[in-house]
Design a protein around this motif. Structure first.
Motif, PDB file in Angstrom:
ATOM      1  N   THR A   5       0.836  -1.196   0.000  1.00 24.43           N
ATOM      2  CA  THR A   5       0.000   0.000   0.000  1.00 24.43           C
ATOM      3  C   THR A   5       0.871   1.247   0.000  1.00 24.43           C
ATOM      4  O   THR A   5       0.560   2.227  -0.685  1.00 24.43           O
ATOM      5  CB  THR A   5      -0.963  -0.013   1.201  1.00 24.43           C
ATOM      6  OG1 THR A   5      -1.714  -1.234   1.176  1.00 24.43           O
ATOM      7  CG2 THR A   5      -1.905   1.167   1.168  1.00 24.43           C
ATOM      8  N   ILE A  26       1.348   6.780  -6.892  1.00 17.68           N
ATOM      9  CA  ILE A  26       0.328   7.778  -7.223  1.00 17.68           C
ATOM     10  C   ILE A  26       0.874   9.179  -6.965  1.00 17.68           C
ATOM     11  O   ILE A  26       0.643  10.102  -7.737  1.00 17.68           O
ATOM     12  CB  ILE A  26      -0.980   7.518  -6.454  1.00 17.68           C
ATOM     13  CG1 ILE A  26      -1.621   6.216  -6.960  1.00 17.68           C
ATOM     14  CG2 ILE A  26      -1.955   8.687  -6.600  1.00 17.68           C
ATOM     15  CD1 ILE A  26      -2.813   5.740  -6.159  1.00 17.68           C
ATOM     16  N   VAL A  67      -8.000   4.532 -12.538  1.00 15.38           N
ATOM     17  CA  VAL A  67      -8.054   3.204 -11.931  1.00 15.38           C
ATOM     18  C   VAL A  67      -7.505   2.149 -12.883  1.00 15.38           C
ATOM     19  O   VAL A  67      -6.758   1.256 -12.471  1.00 15.38           O
ATOM     20  CB  VAL A  67      -9.499   2.869 -11.485  1.00 15.38           C
ATOM     21  CG1 VAL A  67      -9.602   1.425 -11.018  1.00 15.38           C
ATOM     22  CG2 VAL A  67      -9.947   3.812 -10.380  1.00 15.38           C
ATOM     23  N   HIS A  78      -9.564  -1.717  -5.071  1.00 20.38           N
ATOM     24  CA  HIS A  78     -10.668  -0.815  -4.736  1.00 20.38           C
ATOM     25  C   HIS A  78     -10.818  -0.672  -3.222  1.00 20.38           C
ATOM     26  O   HIS A  78     -11.099   0.426  -2.727  1.00 20.38           O
ATOM     27  CB  HIS A  78     -11.961  -1.282  -5.387  1.00 20.38           C
ATOM     28  CG  HIS A  78     -12.000  -1.009  -6.852  1.00 20.38           C
ATOM     29  ND1 HIS A  78     -11.990   0.255  -7.381  1.00 20.38           N
ATOM     30  CD2 HIS A  78     -12.008  -1.861  -7.911  1.00 20.38           C
ATOM     31  CE1 HIS A  78     -12.005   0.186  -8.700  1.00 20.38           C
ATOM     32  NE2 HIS A  78     -12.004  -1.088  -9.056  1.00 20.38           N
ATOM     33  N   LEU A 133      -7.967   1.643  -2.102  1.00 19.16           N
ATOM     34  CA  LEU A 133      -8.232   3.021  -2.535  1.00 19.16           C
ATOM     35  C   LEU A 133      -9.313   3.657  -1.665  1.00 19.16           C
ATOM     36  O   LEU A 133      -9.217   4.839  -1.308  1.00 19.16           O
ATOM     37  CB  LEU A 133      -8.633   3.045  -4.013  1.00 19.16           C
ATOM     38  CG  LEU A 133      -7.529   2.678  -5.004  1.00 19.16           C
ATOM     39  CD1 LEU A 133      -8.110   2.533  -6.409  1.00 19.16           C
ATOM     40  CD2 LEU A 133      -6.390   3.687  -4.983  1.00 19.16           C
ATOM     41  N   THR A 176      -8.674   6.875   0.644  1.00 11.01           N
ATOM     42  CA  THR A 176      -9.490   8.072   0.424  1.00 11.01           C
ATOM     43  C   THR A 176     -10.163   8.492   1.727  1.00 11.01           C
ATOM     44  O   THR A 176     -10.138   9.666   2.100  1.00 11.01           O
ATOM     45  CB  THR A 176     -10.533   7.816  -0.683  1.00 11.01           C
ATOM     46  OG1 THR A 176      -9.839   7.438  -1.874  1.00 11.01           O
ATOM     47  CG2 THR A 176     -11.356   9.058  -0.960  1.00 11.01           C
ATOM     48  N   LEU A 224      -5.597   9.916  -0.213  1.00 13.40           N
ATOM     49  CA  LEU A 224      -5.912  10.101  -1.627  1.00 13.40           C
ATOM     50  C   LEU A 224      -7.189  10.898  -1.783  1.00 13.40           C
ATOM     51  O   LEU A 224      -8.023  10.940  -0.876  1.00 13.40           O
ATOM     52  CB  LEU A 224      -6.091   8.744  -2.323  1.00 13.40           C
ATOM     53  CG  LEU A 224      -4.890   7.814  -2.349  1.00 13.40           C
ATOM     54  CD1 LEU A 224      -5.261   6.509  -3.049  1.00 13.40           C
ATOM     55  CD2 LEU A 224      -3.690   8.458  -3.010  1.00 13.40           C
ATOM     56  N   GLU A 244     -10.325  11.362  -4.714  1.00 16.72           N
ATOM     57  CA  GLU A 244     -10.882  10.878  -5.964  1.00 16.72           C
ATOM     58  C   GLU A 244     -10.936  12.032  -6.955  1.00 16.72           C
ATOM     59  O   GLU A 244     -11.240  13.164  -6.597  1.00 16.72           O
ATOM     60  CB  GLU A 244     -12.290  10.321  -5.726  1.00 16.72           C
ATOM     61  CG  GLU A 244     -12.760   9.437  -6.848  1.00 16.72           C
ATOM     62  CD  GLU A 244     -14.021   8.671  -6.512  1.00 16.72           C
ATOM     63  OE1 GLU A 244     -14.913   8.668  -7.381  1.00 16.72           O
ATOM     64  OE2 GLU A 244     -14.106   8.102  -5.411  1.00 16.72           O
ATOM     65  N   TYR A 301      -7.372   8.736  -9.065  1.00 14.67           N
ATOM     66  CA  TYR A 301      -6.968   9.140  -7.724  1.00 14.67           C
ATOM     67  C   TYR A 301      -5.708   9.993  -7.788  1.00 14.67           C
ATOM     68  O   TYR A 301      -4.831   9.773  -8.621  1.00 14.67           O
ATOM     69  CB  TYR A 301      -6.724   7.908  -6.839  1.00 14.67           C
ATOM     70  CG  TYR A 301      -8.008   7.189  -6.552  1.00 14.67           C
ATOM     71  CD1 TYR A 301      -8.766   7.520  -5.442  1.00 14.67           C
ATOM     72  CD2 TYR A 301      -8.483   6.214  -7.419  1.00 14.67           C
ATOM     73  CE1 TYR A 301      -9.968   6.895  -5.198  1.00 14.67           C
ATOM     74  CE2 TYR A 301      -9.689   5.569  -7.180  1.00 14.67           C
ATOM     75  CZ  TYR A 301     -10.419   5.922  -6.071  1.00 14.67           C
ATOM     76  OH  TYR A 301     -11.619   5.306  -5.836  1.00 14.67           O
TER      77      TYR A 301
END
Length: 150
Positions: free
Chosen positions: A72, A79, A87, A102, A105, A109, A114, A116, A125
């Motif tokens: 992660t 990113i 995505v 997903h 993410l 978020t 992150l 969107e 993202y």
């Protein structure tokens, strides 16, 4: 240690209490000082350890609290370096299956790491500004440049 607040609203960690005054520590600076007991209020609803964690800047705490493993962390750093990313693009270069990606993410978020966004007409993202500042501190500014790789 117990969390306390003085009459100015400043939060401290109680180190030692005597009959007249208490030794308190500022969790952000580590500075200790004596404050008279009549100026202090115990904060039973607050965790002393959570208050102690505030010694770490909020921008640094954001990624620390949301990133739980190396894969992660690598996703977030990619990113940050290459983003914002769609995505499909993330799926193409990562080794996450779609459902795992997903899920991660969503957690990142919700944790403020992150944001969107839209990339090429699709969901994507980008790294949040707070997380970018935190990652710059954690990586000594070398791993996050904000420029998209070719």
């Amino acid at each position: 240690m117990k969390p306390v607040r003085d009459d100015d609203g400043t939060r401290y960690l109680l180190v030692k209490r005597s009959s007249d005054s208490s030794l308190v520590r500022d969790p952000r600076t580590g500075e200790e000082r004596y404050v008279t007991n009549d100026r202090l209020e115990t904060l039973p609803e607050e965790s002393a350890l959570e208050l102690a964690a505030r010694a770490v800047d909020g921008d640094v705490r954001t990624p620390l609290l949301s990133i739980h493993d190396e894969r992660t962390l690598g996703l977030v750093l990619e990113i940050a370096r290459r983003g914002p990313l769609g995505v499909r693009e993330i799926l193409g270069y990562s080794d996450f299956c779609e459902s795992d990606l997903h899920g991660r993410l969503a957690v990142l978020t919700a944790g403020g790491v992150l944001e969107e966004t839209e990339v090429g007409g699709e969901r994507g993202y980008a790294i949040s500004e707070s997380a970018r500042r935190g990652l710059e501190v954690l990586t000594e500014g070398t791993a996050v440049d904000g420029e998209r790789s070719p």
